[in-house]
Design an enzyme around this catalytic site. Structure first.
Site, PDB file in Angstrom:
ATOM      1  N   ASP A   1      94.854  14.220  42.193  1.00  0.00           N
ATOM      2  CA  ASP A   1      95.755  13.954  41.504  1.00  0.00           C
ATOM      3  C   ASP A   1      95.376  15.056  40.412  1.00  0.00           C
ATOM      4  O   ASP A   1      96.321  16.038  39.871  1.00  0.00           O
ATOM      5  CB  ASP A   1      95.098  12.888  40.265  1.00  0.00           C
ATOM      6  CG  ASP A   1      94.163  11.254  40.138  1.00  0.00           C
ATOM      7  OD1 ASP A   1      95.503  11.184  41.517  1.00  0.00           O
ATOM      8  OD2 ASP A   1      93.703  11.273  40.672  1.00  0.00           O
TER       9      ASP A   1
ATOM     10  N   LEU B   1     100.054   5.486  49.246  1.00  0.00           N
ATOM     11  CA  LEU B   1     100.426   5.716  50.161  1.00  0.00           C
ATOM     12  C   LEU B   1     100.653   7.670  50.376  1.00  0.00           C
ATOM     13  O   LEU B   1     100.154   8.764  51.220  1.00  0.00           O
ATOM     14  CB  LEU B   1     102.395   5.725  50.532  1.00  0.00           C
ATOM     15  CG  LEU B   1     102.317   4.290  51.130  1.00  0.00           C
ATOM     16  CD1 LEU B   1     104.248   3.880  50.726  1.00  0.00           C
ATOM     17  CD2 LEU B   1     102.213   4.475  53.140  1.00  0.00           C
TER      18      LEU B   1
ATOM     19  N   ARG C   1      76.216   4.960  36.420  1.00  0.00           N
ATOM     20  CA  ARG C   1      75.876   4.213  36.176  1.00  0.00           C
ATOM     21  C   ARG C   1      76.346   2.421  36.905  1.00  0.00           C
ATOM     22  O   ARG C   1      77.139   2.070  37.289  1.00  0.00           O
ATOM     23  CB  ARG C   1      78.134   3.666  35.437  1.00  0.00           C
ATOM     24  CG  ARG C   1      78.058   5.230  34.661  1.00  0.00           C
ATOM     25  CD  ARG C   1      79.331   5.640  34.045  1.00  0.00           C
ATOM     26  NE  ARG C   1      79.561   4.134  33.551  1.00  0.00           N
ATOM     27  CZ  ARG C   1      81.671   3.545  34.376  1.00  0.00           C
ATOM     28  NH1 ARG C   1      82.122   5.134  35.089  1.00  0.00           N
ATOM     29  NH2 ARG C   1      81.863   2.553  33.839  1.00  0.00           N
TER      30      ARG C   1
ATOM     31  N   ARG D   1     122.683   3.054  41.355  1.00  0.00           N
ATOM     32  CA  ARG D   1     121.385   2.179  40.619  1.00  0.00           C
ATOM     33  C   ARG D   1     121.427   3.236  39.991  1.00  0.00           C
ATOM     34  O   ARG D   1     121.039   4.867  40.415  1.00  0.00           O
ATOM     35  CB  ARG D   1     120.810   1.837  41.626  1.00  0.00           C
ATOM     36  CG  ARG D   1     121.651   0.762  42.193  1.00  0.00           C
ATOM     37  CD  ARG D   1     120.015  -0.343  43.005  1.00  0.00           C
ATOM     38  NE  ARG D   1     121.046  -1.633  43.862  1.00  0.00           N
ATOM     39  CZ  ARG D   1     121.109  -1.958  44.692  1.00  0.00           C
ATOM     40  NH1 ARG D   1     119.811  -1.729  45.687  1.00  0.00           N
ATOM     41  NH2 ARG D   1     121.018  -3.086  44.796  1.00  0.00           N
TER      42      ARG D   1
ATOM     43  N   THR E   1      91.000  15.714  45.247  1.00  0.00           N
ATOM     44  CA  THR E   1      91.553  15.136  44.438  1.00  0.00           C
ATOM     45  C   THR E   1      92.585  14.821  44.449  1.00  0.00           C
ATOM     46  O   THR E   1      93.375  16.129  44.492  1.00  0.00           O
ATOM     47  CB  THR E   1      91.299  14.394  43.089  1.00  0.00           C
ATOM     48  OG1 THR E   1      92.100  13.861  42.462  1.00  0.00           O
ATOM     49  CG2 THR E   1      90.894  15.298  42.107  1.00  0.00           C
TER      50      THR E   1
ATOM     51  N   GLU F   1     101.948   7.030  37.059  1.00  0.00           N
ATOM     52  CA  GLU F   1     101.367   6.295  36.939  1.00  0.00           C
ATOM     53  C   GLU F   1     100.899   5.563  34.954  1.00  0.00           C
ATOM     54  O   GLU F   1     100.608   4.834  34.674  1.00  0.00           O
ATOM     55  CB  GLU F   1     100.417   5.399  38.150  1.00  0.00           C
ATOM     56  CG  GLU F   1      99.102   6.149  38.232  1.00  0.00           C
ATOM     57  CD  GLU F   1      98.066   5.562  38.553  1.00  0.00           C
ATOM     58  OE1 GLU F   1      97.904   4.568  39.725  1.00  0.00           O
ATOM     59  OE2 GLU F   1      97.185   6.471  39.049  1.00  0.00           O
TER      60      GLU F   1
ATOM     61  N   GLY G   1      88.061   8.152  45.172  1.00  0.00           N
ATOM     62  CA  GLY G   1      89.147   7.766  45.961  1.00  0.00           C
ATOM     63  C   GLY G   1      89.674   9.012  46.987  1.00  0.00           C
ATOM     64  O   GLY G   1      89.206  10.130  46.891  1.00  0.00           O
TER      65      GLY G   1
ATOM     66  N   ASP H   1      86.111  15.040  39.673  1.00  0.00           N
ATOM     67  CA  ASP H   1      85.386  14.659  38.586  1.00  0.00           C
ATOM     68  C   ASP H   1      84.137  13.010  38.351  1.00  0.00           C
ATOM     69  O   ASP H   1      83.050  14.069  38.518  1.00  0.00           O
ATOM     70  CB  ASP H   1      86.116  13.831  37.448  1.00  0.00           C
ATOM     71  CG  ASP H   1      86.732  12.927  36.978  1.00  0.00           C
ATOM     72  OD1 ASP H   1      86.774  11.945  38.502  1.00  0.00           O
ATOM     73  OD2 ASP H   1      87.389  12.400  36.231  1.00  0.00           O
TER      74      ASP H   1
ATOM     75  N   GLY I   1      79.433   2.021  42.100  1.00  0.00           N
ATOM     76  CA  GLY I   1      78.114   1.780  42.798  1.00  0.00           C
ATOM     77  C   GLY I   1      77.695   3.491  42.646  1.00  0.00           C
ATOM     78  O   GLY I   1      77.076   3.456  42.707  1.00  0.00           O
TER      79      GLY I   1
ATOM     80  N   ASP J   1      93.369  17.589  38.430  1.00  0.00           N
ATOM     81  CA  ASP J   1      93.318  17.411  37.343  1.00  0.00           C
ATOM     82  C   ASP J   1      92.140  17.902  37.230  1.00  0.00           C
ATOM     83  O   ASP J   1      91.180  17.724  35.828  1.00  0.00           O
ATOM     84  CB  ASP J   1      92.635  15.826  36.805  1.00  0.00           C
ATOM     85  CG  ASP J   1      92.410  14.985  37.531  1.00  0.00           C
ATOM     86  OD1 ASP J   1      91.328  15.106  38.773  1.00  0.00           O
ATOM     87  OD2 ASP J   1      92.005  13.370  37.181  1.00  0.00           O
TER      88      ASP J   1
ATOM     89  N   ARG K   1      96.731   9.235  37.815  1.00  0.00           N
ATOM     90  CA  ARG K   1      95.756   8.739  36.625  1.00  0.00           C
ATOM     91  C   ARG K   1      95.721   8.898  35.300  1.00  0.00           C
ATOM     92  O   ARG K   1      97.260   9.339  34.499  1.00  0.00           O
ATOM     93  CB  ARG K   1      94.044   9.124  37.520  1.00  0.00           C
ATOM     94  CG  ARG K   1      93.709   7.713  38.275  1.00  0.00           C
ATOM     95  CD  ARG K   1      92.033   7.913  38.155  1.00  0.00           C
ATOM     96  NE  ARG K   1      91.404   7.505  36.998  1.00  0.00           N
ATOM     97  CZ  ARG K   1      91.438   6.022  36.775  1.00  0.00           C
ATOM     98  NH1 ARG K   1      91.800   5.296  38.127  1.00  0.00           N
ATOM     99  NH2 ARG K   1      91.151   6.163  36.251  1.00  0.00           N
TER     100      ARG K   1
HETATM  101  O1  F6P Z   1      91.767   9.690  41.415  1.00  0.00           O
HETATM  102  C1  F6P Z   1      92.762   8.941  42.890  1.00  0.00           C
HETATM  103  C2  F6P Z   1      93.946   7.607  42.643  1.00  0.00           C
HETATM  104  O2  F6P Z   1      94.281   7.855  44.011  1.00  0.00           O
HETATM  105  C3  F6P Z   1      94.290   8.255  41.398  1.00  0.00           C
HETATM  106  O3  F6P Z   1      95.754   8.515  41.530  1.00  0.00           O
HETATM  107  C4  F6P Z   1      94.412   6.348  41.158  1.00  0.00           C
HETATM  108  O4  F6P Z   1      95.017   6.277  39.319  1.00  0.00           O
HETATM  109  C5  F6P Z   1      93.204   5.615  41.548  1.00  0.00           C
HETATM  110  O5  F6P Z   1      92.794   6.648  42.820  1.00  0.00           O
HETATM  111  C6  F6P Z   1      93.203   4.714  42.664  1.00  0.00           C
HETATM  112  O6  F6P Z   1      92.217   3.738  42.828  1.00  0.00           O
HETATM  113  P1  F6P Z   1      92.111   3.032  43.384  1.00  0.00           P
HETATM  114  O7  F6P Z   1      92.462   3.405  44.836  1.00  0.00           O
HETATM  115  O8  F6P Z   1      90.359   2.657  43.210  1.00  0.00           O
HETATM  116  O9  F6P Z   1      93.079   1.829  43.610  1.00  0.00           O
END
Ligand code: F6P
Length: 370
Positions: A150, A295, A89, A185, A148, A245, A16, A126, A85, A152, A194
């Protein structure tokens, strides 16, 4: 094996996209050109090599000074990227019509050699760094750069892209306070990340969320409802819930939009909607969901991400120049250091529950639903 002197290097961006990719590319290109090296970018991860004929202009993009002029502040990647791709794998359709995952890394190393590429700088998370490690083990001089939103990846204090994602999420959550309060609300904000809760945790604390749900702490929805009720008793008639998420209920599973097919990974999403619906039932209050999704990956990098991206890119070229291969550049403030690629992909870096950031949230009265 003798490694030829470096004259021509390749850059690849995989997985990503994340704000800061273009800044890394610019730093690599300028640092390489200043050493008299030639630099090319591989389009769309490794597709520019593995499927070169599919690119009318060629799968390799020449990277000179002009190609990287004025891109430090731009989001995305000028090279393109993909999270499909994966050469380790790669989905290949057999004679029987079944699609099977095939390791094409040896073929990829041959393609590097055939195209006169002496070394690779692989910018990725990763998955991309695992590919980089496989190529390195097959003898290709490789340096990895940790990317990333994330955050992570292990062995680096932070990845580039994370700060921009947190900054934008914080701004969005800030904006939701007033509308949540006006309408009395619950507002549930779902953010990416992730299997790690870094974005939710940092943005949630910075934007004064009342509840933060992260994968590392399975939540009990009744505890979340209690937090909302406790706020009502104190005259606070709205609540902000930030859900990663990957957050999951105690004894339950993650919310998955799409299972991982051959050559792809599962897509997470939907936990915000579940939490919102359950809270409406349990509290009798109105609730709305905002999913920030991609976003968080868009837009230009913050100055923090620009700086570490430029530092990572330049450090990656220095590593190649010094003959340090099979390493990843990593932030260890105040320094950028080098760690073995193999160590960087050994485990995922999740939020430590005894870390001071989680403790800070608890001290501020933020609930994790536990
Ligand atoms: O790893 C980055 C990330 O944006 C994650 O936070 C998310 O789960 C995933 O990629 C979304 O991937 P895609 O762009 O394939 O929907």
């Amino acid at each position: 094996m003798t490694i030829p002197p470096i004259r021509r290097i390749a850059v690849s961006t995989g997985g990503g996209d994340a704000p800061g990719l273009n800044a890394v590319i610019r730093a690599i290109v300028l640092s390489a050109l200043n050493r008299g090296w030639e630099c090319v970018g591989i389009r769309d991860g490794y597709n520019g090599l593995l499927a070169a004929t599919e690119y009318p202009g060629g799968g390799l993009m020449p990277l000179d000074r002009n190609a990287v002029r004025g891109i430090t502040h731009l989001g995305g990647t000028i090279l393109g990227t993909t999270n499909r791709g994966n050469p380790l794998r790669f989905p290949v359709t057999g004679a029987d019509g079944n699609v099977v995952e095939t390791d094409r890394s040896a073929e990829l190393v041959d393609l590097f050699r055939a195209r006169g590429l002496d070394a690779l700088i692989a910018i990725g998370g990763d998955g991309s760094l695992a590919i980089a490690q496989a190529l390195s083990q097959k003898g290709l001089p490789v340096v990895g750069v940790p990317k990333t939103i994330d955050n992570d990846l292990d062995q680096t204090v932070v990845t580039f892209g994370f700060d921009t994602a947190v900054h934008f999420a914080t701004e969005c959550i800030d904006r939701l306070h007033s509308t949540a309060e006006s309408h009395r609300r619950i507002l549930v904000v779902e953010v990416m990340g992730r299997y790690a809760g870094w974005i939710a945790l940092h943005a949630g604390i910075a934007a004064s969320a009342d509840v933060i749900l992260i994968p590392e702490i399975p939540y009990d929805i009744r505890r979340v409802a209690e937090k909302v009720a406790e706020r009502e008793r104190k005259g606070r008639f709205f609540s902000i819930v930030v859900a990663a998420e990957g957050a999951l209920p105690l004894g339950g599973g993650r919310s998955v939009v799409q299972e991982g097919a051959v050559g792809t990974v599962e897509r997470l999403g939907g936990v915000g909607q579940k939490v919102s619906a359950a809270l409406e039932t349990l509290t009798g209050k109105e609730s709305r969901v905002v999913v920030l999704g991609h976003l968080l990956r868009g837009g230009g990098p913050t100055s923090h991400d620009r700086l570490i991206s430029l530092r990572f890119g330049a450090a990656a070229v220095r590593a190649l120049a010094e003959g340090r291969f099979g390493v990843m550049v990593a932030l260890d403030p105040p320094l950028v250091k080098y760690v073995p690629l193999e160590a960087s992909i050994r485990r995922m870096k999740t939020v430590p529950l005894d870390g001071d950031t989680v403790l800070t949230a608890r001290d501020l009265g933020i609930s994790f639903g536990d």
